[in-house]
Design a protein around this motif. Structure first.
Motif: not given
Length: 441
Positions: A80-109
Motif C-alpha cells: 500500500i505504501d509503495r502504491a501511494i509513493e508512486t501516485g497510485r491508489i491501492a485496492i485491498t481486501t485486508d483492512l488491517e493492512a490499510l490501517a497499518a500502512a504508514g502513508r495513510i493518515e486518516v481512515i474513513i469508514d
C-alpha cells in the motif's frame, strides 16, 4: 468554516503532499467519496479496503476519472505504501493492512454497518490513525469508547460532516455561541415514512436510485432518522422528548410554532429536545428552533425576517452526505479537530422494536430488513428497561416470543457474543454502571 481552509489544504499539498485517506467501503457512500476527493485539491485517496469485491472499488475509481494504470490490487501494508509513493491508489481486501500502512493518515469508514464500523475504528486507532465515522449506527452504539481510546492514542475520532447530526450541530453551536436557548434541533425527513417497510417492497425504487433496497428501507422505516437524532442528542445534551420522537408534519414556517413547549402552544414538554419533521420545506435540511433571551434580540430577529417570534427557526437547507465528509478527514489531519463527537455520558439511545412477530430461536437480520427498526428514547429509560441497542440487534437470537411493536431487550434476546461491537458495548455498559453507582453515592 475556517476561511483559510482551502488555502491551508493547498499549502499542505505543496509542503508535505496531499492529505492521504484510507477508505473502507466502496458502496454508494464510498463511491461518492472516491469521486468527490478526485475533484479536490490537497487531499487524495491512498487506498480503498473492501471486504470481498475489489472490482467495486476499481469501478468507483474509474468512474471518478482515475486511469486503470493508477490502480493496483495489493495484499499488505508495505505494498500500500509503495502504491501511494508512486501516485497510485491501492485496492485491498485486508483492512488491517490499510490501517497499518504508514502513508495513510486518516481512515474513513463508509460501510454503514455497526459491526464493520467497530472493527474499522478499532484497527485505525490501534495503528495511530485518525478515524472518520460515516457510520452513525456504530457511533451511537460505541462512539464514546472510541472517543476515549483515540484521545489516549493522540488521534481524532469524529463523526462525518455531511450527515444530518453534524450539520444540525453547526446550528446548535451557532445558537449557543450567541447566547440563545436551543428549544429543539433536528432534521427534515427526506424519504416517505413507513414503519412497516421491508426490502421486497422497495426493489424498484432502490434500483432507480442506485441503492441497495435494505439501505433504502433503513431510511423509509425511520431507523436512520432515529439513529441520527440520537447521535445529535448525545453530541449536544438535547434529549428525545418522548419515545419515538414527535415527528410532526410541520413545515419550515411552522417549526417555531410546533416544536416548542406545550405552555406556548407547541408539542414539547420542555426546552432542549431533538426531533424531526415530515412537513414541507425542511428536508433535505436541518433546523434549530431558538429562543432569544432579550427583548432587543427578539425585536432584531423579527426585523430581519427570521420569523415572528418569540421562537425562531434557524435552517440549513441542505446536507451533502458523503460529499462533505472529506472536509472532516482533512480537518482532523490539518487541525486535530473533530466535527462531531459524543459527550462522555449519553442522554439518548436507539433501541430496536419488532417489525413483525418474532418467535424464539429467530436469528435477527440487519437494520433495514424484516425483523426490527430503530426507536429513539432517553438513555436512562432504555437502560432501566434493559432494552437492546439497535447496533447490537444483528445476529441476536430471540429467546422469548416478541409481538410486532414490542421493544427488543436483553430479556427477550441474546446478543451474539462473538461480535466486536458487543464486546465493546459491554465495556461501556460496565463503565456506565460504575458511574451511576458513584453518582448515586
Amino acid at each position: 468554516m475556517n476561511p483559510s481552509f482551502a488555502a491551508d489544504l493547498m499549502e499542505r499539498a505543496r509542503d508535505k503532499g496531499p492529505v492521504t485517506i484510507g477508505l473502507v467501503g466502496a458502496g454508494q457512500m464510498g463511491t461518492d467519496l472516491i469521486v468527490q476527493i478526485a475533484l479536490m485539491q490537497g487531499i487524495r485517496i491512498g487506498a480503498v479496503a473492501v471486504r470481498s469485491r475489489p472490482q467495486n472499488a476499481i469501478s468507483a475509481a474509474l468512474s471518478a476519472g482515475h486511469r486503470p494504470d493508477e490502480l493496483v490490487e495489493v495484499a499488505n501494508a508495505s505494498a500500500i505504501d509503495r502504491a501511494i509513493e508512486t501516485g497510485r491508489i491501492a485496492i485491498t481486501t485486508d483492512l488491517e493492512a490499510l490501517a497499518a500502512a504508514g502513508r495513510i493518515e486518516v481512515i474513513i469508514d463508509a460501510t454503514g454497518h455497526p459491526e464493520s464500523g467497530a472493527i474499522v475504528a478499532e484497527a485505525a486507532i490501534r495503528h495511530g490513525k485518525h478515524i472518520v465515522m460515516l457510520n452513525v449506527e456504530a457511533d451511537i452504539t460505541i462512539g464514546r469508547h472510541f472517543k476515549a481510546e483515540a484521545e489516549k492514542a493522540g488521534v481524532i475520532y469524529t463523526g462525518a460532516a455531511g450527515d444530518e447530526p453534524a450539520a444540525a450541530l453547526e446550528l446548535v453551536c451557532f445558537a449557543r455561541a450567541l447566547g440563545m436557548t436551543v428549544v429543539a434541533a433536528g432534521k427534515g425527513k427526506n424519504n416517505a415514512l413507513n414503519f412497516d417497510a421491508v426490502p421486497d417492497d422497495y426493489v424498484a425504487e432502490a434500483t432507480a436510485r442506485d441503492m441497495n433496497p435494505r439501505v433504502l428501507v433503513e431510511f423509509v422505516d425511520g431507523s436512520k432518522t432515529m439513529v441520527e437524532m440520537v447521535a445529535l442528542a448525545n453530541a449536544t445534551g438535547l434529549e428525545p422528548d418522548k419515545p419515538g420522537l414527535h415527528g410532526p408534519r410541520a413545515s419550515k414556517e411552522e417549526l417555531a410554532e410546533v416544536l416548542i413547549p406545550v405552555s406556548h402552544g407547541g408539542v414539547l414538554s420542555k426546552r432542549g429536545c431533538v426531533d424531526y419533521t415530515i412537513g414541507k420545506g425542511v428536508a433535505p435540511g436541518v433546523f434549530c428552533v431558538v429562543e432569544p433571551n432579550h427583548q432587543r434580540v427578539l425585536e432584531r430577529m423579527t426585523d430581519l425576517h427570521v420569523g415572528k417570534g418569540p421562537f425562531f427557526t434557524l435552517h440549513r437547507p441542505y446536507h451533502l452526505t458523503s460529499l462533505e465528509t472529506p472536509l472532516t478527514a482533512a480537518r482532523a489531519v490539518l487541525y486535530g479537530t473533530a466535527d462531531l463527537q459524543p459527550l462522555d455520558h449519553p442522554v439518548a439511545e436507539t433501541a430496536a422494536v419488532a417489525k413483525r412477530d418474532l418467535a424464539p430461536g429467530t436469528v435477527l437480520g440487519r437494520i433495514g430488513e424484516y425483523d426490527y427498526r430503530g426507536w429513539s428514547m432517553r438513555w436512562a429509560d432504555a437502560r432501566r428497561e434493559r432494552l437492546l441497542p439497535l447496533g447490537l440487534a444483528e445476529r441476536a437470537r430471540v429467546t422469548k416470543p416478541i409481538r410486532k411493536g414490542e421493544l427488543l431487550s436483553h430479556d427477550n434476546c441474546a446478543v451474539d457474543d462473538s461480535l466486536t461491537i458487543v464486546r465493546l458495548r459491554r465495556q461501556l455498559d460496565l463503565a456506565d454502571q460504575r458511574f451511576l453507582k458513584a453518582d448515586a453515592a
